[in-house]
Motif scaffolding. Structure first.
Motif, PDB file in Angstrom:
ATOM      1  N   LYS A  92     -37.149   6.149 -15.913  1.00  0.00           N
ATOM      2  CA  LYS A  92     -36.902   5.867 -17.335  1.00  0.00           C
ATOM      3  C   LYS A  92     -36.072   4.600 -17.542  1.00  0.00           C
ATOM      4  O   LYS A  92     -35.105   4.583 -18.316  1.00  0.00           O
ATOM      5  CB  LYS A  92     -36.236   7.054 -18.011  1.00  0.00           C
ATOM      6  N   ALA A  93     -36.449   3.538 -16.823  1.00  0.00           N
ATOM      7  CA  ALA A  93     -35.793   2.244 -17.020  1.00  0.00           C
ATOM      8  C   ALA A  93     -36.097   1.744 -18.429  1.00  0.00           C
ATOM      9  O   ALA A  93     -37.167   2.007 -18.983  1.00  0.00           O
ATOM     10  CB  ALA A  93     -36.280   1.239 -15.986  1.00  0.00           C
ATOM     11  N   VAL A  94     -35.162   1.029 -19.001  1.00  0.00           N
ATOM     12  CA  VAL A  94     -35.257   0.575 -20.385  1.00  0.00           C
ATOM     13  C   VAL A  94     -35.625  -0.902 -20.413  1.00  0.00           C
ATOM     14  O   VAL A  94     -35.155  -1.680 -19.583  1.00  0.00           O
ATOM     15  CB  VAL A  94     -33.901   0.793 -21.101  1.00  0.00           C
ATOM     16  N   ASN A  95     -36.450  -1.283 -21.386  1.00  0.00           N
ATOM     17  CA  ASN A  95     -36.755  -2.688 -21.649  1.00  0.00           C
ATOM     18  C   ASN A  95     -37.238  -3.421 -20.396  1.00  0.00           C
ATOM     19  O   ASN A  95     -36.672  -4.441 -20.002  1.00  0.00           O
ATOM     20  CB  ASN A  95     -35.529  -3.370 -22.256  1.00  0.00           C
ATOM     21  N   VAL A  96     -38.296  -2.917 -19.781  1.00  0.00           N
ATOM     22  CA  VAL A  96     -38.846  -3.513 -18.561  1.00  0.00           C
ATOM     23  C   VAL A  96     -39.655  -4.744 -18.932  1.00  0.00           C
ATOM     24  O   VAL A  96     -40.502  -4.705 -19.818  1.00  0.00           O
ATOM     25  CB  VAL A  96     -39.732  -2.501 -17.810  1.00  0.00           C
ATOM     26  N   LYS A  97     -39.371  -5.841 -18.258  1.00  0.00           N
ATOM     27  CA  LYS A  97     -40.089  -7.086 -18.508  1.00  0.00           C
ATOM     28  C   LYS A  97     -40.606  -7.624 -17.174  1.00  0.00           C
ATOM     29  O   LYS A  97     -39.840  -7.780 -16.227  1.00  0.00           O
ATOM     30  CB  LYS A  97     -39.165  -8.102 -19.166  1.00  0.00           C
ATOM     31  N   VAL A  98     -41.907  -7.893 -17.096  1.00  0.00           N
ATOM     32  CA  VAL A  98     -42.540  -8.430 -15.895  1.00  0.00           C
ATOM     33  C   VAL A  98     -42.846  -9.899 -16.154  1.00  0.00           C
ATOM     34  O   VAL A  98     -43.567 -10.232 -17.096  1.00  0.00           O
ATOM     35  CB  VAL A  98     -43.835  -7.659 -15.559  1.00  0.00           C
ATOM     36  N   LEU A  99     -42.290 -10.769 -15.320  1.00  0.00           N
ATOM     37  CA  LEU A  99     -42.476 -12.212 -15.472  1.00  0.00           C
ATOM     38  C   LEU A  99     -43.259 -12.766 -14.292  1.00  0.00           C
ATOM     39  O   LEU A  99     -42.910 -12.519 -13.135  1.00  0.00           O
ATOM     40  CB  LEU A  99     -41.122 -12.923 -15.533  1.00  0.00           C
ATOM     41  N   ASP A 100     -44.301 -13.517 -14.575  1.00  0.00           N
ATOM     42  CA  ASP A 100     -45.055 -14.203 -13.533  1.00  0.00           C
ATOM     43  C   ASP A 100     -44.379 -15.549 -13.305  1.00  0.00           C
ATOM     44  O   ASP A 100     -44.398 -16.414 -14.175  1.00  0.00           O
ATOM     45  CB  ASP A 100     -46.498 -14.387 -13.984  1.00  0.00           C
ATOM     46  N   VAL A 101     -43.755 -15.721 -12.137  1.00  0.00           N
ATOM     47  CA  VAL A 101     -42.990 -16.940 -11.860  1.00  0.00           C
ATOM     48  C   VAL A 101     -43.647 -17.793 -10.777  1.00  0.00           C
ATOM     49  O   VAL A 101     -42.986 -18.596 -10.132  1.00  0.00           O
ATOM     50  CB  VAL A 101     -41.522 -16.598 -11.467  1.00  0.00           C
ATOM     51  N   ARG A 102     -44.947 -17.639 -10.612  1.00  0.00           N
ATOM     52  CA  ARG A 102     -45.663 -18.381  -9.568  1.00  0.00           C
ATOM     53  C   ARG A 102     -45.505 -19.893  -9.706  1.00  0.00           C
ATOM     54  O   ARG A 102     -45.292 -20.577  -8.735  1.00  0.00           O
ATOM     55  CB  ARG A 102     -47.146 -18.028  -9.598  1.00  0.00           C
ATOM     56  N   GLY A 103     -45.625 -20.413 -10.883  1.00  0.00           N
ATOM     57  CA  GLY A 103     -45.538 -21.855 -11.071  1.00  0.00           C
ATOM     58  C   GLY A 103     -44.122 -22.385 -11.155  1.00  0.00           C
ATOM     59  O   GLY A 103     -43.907 -23.586 -11.144  1.00  0.00           O
ATOM     60  N   LEU A 104     -43.146 -21.492 -11.221  1.00  0.00           N
ATOM     61  CA  LEU A 104     -41.758 -21.912 -11.401  1.00  0.00           C
ATOM     62  C   LEU A 104     -40.950 -21.936 -10.110  1.00  0.00           C
ATOM     63  O   LEU A 104     -39.994 -22.696 -10.005  1.00  0.00           O
ATOM     64  CB  LEU A 104     -41.066 -20.988 -12.408  1.00  0.00           C
TER      65      LEU A 104
ATOM     66  N   ASP B  80     -41.016 -20.785  -5.571  1.00  0.00           N
ATOM     67  CA  ASP B  80     -41.749 -20.320  -4.391  1.00  0.00           C
ATOM     68  C   ASP B  80     -41.128 -19.070  -3.785  1.00  0.00           C
ATOM     69  O   ASP B  80     -41.667 -18.519  -2.832  1.00  0.00           O
ATOM     70  CB  ASP B  80     -41.783 -21.418  -3.318  1.00  0.00           C
ATOM     71  N   ILE B  81     -40.004 -18.614  -4.299  1.00  0.00           N
ATOM     72  CA  ILE B  81     -39.329 -17.465  -3.693  1.00  0.00           C
ATOM     73  C   ILE B  81     -40.007 -16.149  -3.991  1.00  0.00           C
ATOM     74  O   ILE B  81     -39.850 -15.191  -3.251  1.00  0.00           O
ATOM     75  CB  ILE B  81     -37.839 -17.388  -4.106  1.00  0.00           C
ATOM     76  N   ALA B  82     -40.765 -16.090  -5.094  1.00  0.00           N
ATOM     77  CA  ALA B  82     -41.443 -14.841  -5.455  1.00  0.00           C
ATOM     78  C   ALA B  82     -42.605 -15.157  -6.379  1.00  0.00           C
ATOM     79  O   ALA B  82     -42.659 -16.221  -6.992  1.00  0.00           O
ATOM     80  CB  ALA B  82     -40.474 -13.883  -6.147  1.00  0.00           C
ATOM     81  N   ASP B  83     -43.533 -14.206  -6.476  1.00  0.00           N
ATOM     82  CA  ASP B  83     -44.649 -14.334  -7.406  1.00  0.00           C
ATOM     83  C   ASP B  83     -44.316 -13.690  -8.741  1.00  0.00           C
ATOM     84  O   ASP B  83     -44.728 -14.167  -9.786  1.00  0.00           O
ATOM     85  CB  ASP B  83     -45.899 -13.664  -6.838  1.00  0.00           C
ATOM     86  N   VAL B  84     -43.585 -12.584  -8.681  1.00  0.00           N
ATOM     87  CA  VAL B  84     -43.287 -11.808  -9.882  1.00  0.00           C
ATOM     88  C   VAL B  84     -41.804 -11.460  -9.888  1.00  0.00           C
ATOM     89  O   VAL B  84     -41.233 -11.114  -8.854  1.00  0.00           O
ATOM     90  CB  VAL B  84     -44.137 -10.515  -9.913  1.00  0.00           C
ATOM     91  N   MET B  85     -41.204 -11.548 -11.069  1.00  0.00           N
ATOM     92  CA  MET B  85     -39.836 -11.108 -11.252  1.00  0.00           C
ATOM     93  C   MET B  85     -39.856 -10.005 -12.306  1.00  0.00           C
ATOM     94  O   MET B  85     -40.436 -10.187 -13.379  1.00  0.00           O
ATOM     95  CB  MET B  85     -38.960 -12.273 -11.708  1.00  0.00           C
ATOM     96  N   ILE B  86     -39.264  -8.872 -11.981  1.00  0.00           N
ATOM     97  CA  ILE B  86     -39.224  -7.750 -12.903  1.00  0.00           C
ATOM     98  C   ILE B  86     -37.770  -7.507 -13.286  1.00  0.00           C
ATOM     99  O   ILE B  86     -36.913  -7.368 -12.416  1.00  0.00           O
ATOM    100  CB  ILE B  86     -39.848  -6.486 -12.278  1.00  0.00           C
ATOM    101  N   ILE B  87     -37.519  -7.461 -14.589  1.00  0.00           N
ATOM    102  CA  ILE B  87     -36.167  -7.254 -15.097  1.00  0.00           C
ATOM    103  C   ILE B  87     -36.171  -5.965 -15.910  1.00  0.00           C
ATOM    104  O   ILE B  87     -37.044  -5.765 -16.757  1.00  0.00           O
ATOM    105  CB  ILE B  87     -35.716  -8.441 -15.973  1.00  0.00           C
ATOM    106  N   ALA B  88     -35.224  -5.080 -15.607  1.00  0.00           N
ATOM    107  CA  ALA B  88     -35.140  -3.800 -16.307  1.00  0.00           C
ATOM    108  C   ALA B  88     -33.673  -3.463 -16.545  1.00  0.00           C
ATOM    109  O   ALA B  88     -32.787  -4.004 -15.892  1.00  0.00           O
ATOM    110  CB  ALA B  88     -35.801  -2.700 -15.485  1.00  0.00           C
ATOM    111  N   SER B  89     -33.439  -2.554 -17.477  1.00  0.00           N
ATOM    112  CA  SER B  89     -32.073  -2.126 -17.786  1.00  0.00           C
ATOM    113  C   SER B  89     -31.919  -0.636 -17.545  1.00  0.00           C
ATOM    114  O   SER B  89     -32.886   0.119 -17.640  1.00  0.00           O
ATOM    115  CB  SER B  89     -31.735  -2.421 -19.250  1.00  0.00           C
ATOM    116  N   GLY B  90     -30.674  -0.247 -17.252  1.00  0.00           N
ATOM    117  CA  GLY B  90     -30.304   1.155 -17.127  1.00  0.00           C
ATOM    118  C   GLY B  90     -29.202   1.460 -18.117  1.00  0.00           C
ATOM    119  O   GLY B  90     -28.513   0.553 -18.588  1.00  0.00           O
ATOM    120  N   ASN B  91     -29.010   2.731 -18.428  1.00  0.00           N
ATOM    121  CA  ASN B  91     -28.043   3.128 -19.450  1.00  0.00           C
ATOM    122  C   ASN B  91     -26.598   3.170 -18.940  1.00  0.00           C
ATOM    123  O   ASN B  91     -25.673   3.093 -19.734  1.00  0.00           O
ATOM    124  CB  ASN B  91     -28.420   4.488 -20.026  1.00  0.00           C
ATOM    125  N   SER B  92     -26.408   3.323 -17.646  1.00  0.00           N
ATOM    126  CA  SER B  92     -25.066   3.371 -17.065  1.00  0.00           C
ATOM    127  C   SER B  92     -25.134   2.796 -15.662  1.00  0.00           C
ATOM    128  O   SER B  92     -26.224   2.558 -15.130  1.00  0.00           O
ATOM    129  CB  SER B  92     -24.561   4.815 -17.014  1.00  0.00           C
TER     130      SER B  92
END
Length: 162
Positions: A52-64, A66-78
């Motif tokens: 139940k992670a909050v506000n999950v955002k998947v970013l495609d960072v391929r062109g930005l 070389d360290i990763a293809d995808v960056m996923i940012i999510a929030s927790g309540n505590s």
């Protein structure tokens, strides 16, 4: 040593290019198409949904980067929730056959980073996420809301007469 086409040499049954042998050439792996999620990305998003992670955002960072293809940012309540989410991500990734390269920030629990090589996962408390604004840093098409509102419009320059 016998010379073959294109300046290549054959020595003891191996093709030699310059001073490197054929078996020493590294080949780059082809990049996945951005439309299709990798099995690793699917495992990560499933783990985030499970916890139940909050506000999950998947970013495609391929062109930005070389360290990763995808960056996923999510929030927790505590801080406990943030640590639990990160633990589940690692657990699901291992179950899917992917070994994490590292995990940082689990002790404090405000911001936990899980490095899964092609996918980097950031799990943060909402206030930490808002402070650092990683979405706005890595998502090329989005401007930070406070930055867009706080930039004053430039007035035209006026020359003073001498």
């Amino acid at each position: 040593m016998a010379e073959t086409a294109c300046g290549r040499f054959e020595h003891a049954g191996r093709e030699v290019i310059g001073e490197f042998t054929q078996h020493m050439i590294t080949r780059t792996r082809p990049r996945r198409s951005p439309e299709r999620a990798s099995p690793l990305q699917q495992a990560v998003t499933a783990a985030l949904d499970d916890m139940k992670a909050v506000n999950v955002k998947v970013l495609d960072v391929r062109g930005l980067t070389d360290i990763a293809d995808v960056m996923i940012i999510a929030s927790g309540n505590s801080d406990r929730h943030v640590r639990s989410i990160a633990d589940r991500v690692v657990e699901k990734a291992k179950a899917a056959g992917f070994r994490p390269l590292g995990t940082e920030g689990e002790r404090d629990g405000e911001w936990v980073l899980v490095d899964l090589q092609d996918v980097v996962v950031h799990v943060m408390l909402p206030r930490v996420r808002e402070f650092y604004g990683l979405e706005y840093l890595w998502d090329a098409g989005v401007a930070a809301p406070e930055a867009a509102e706080s930039v004053p419009h430039a007035a035209p320059l006026r020359r003073s007469s001498p």
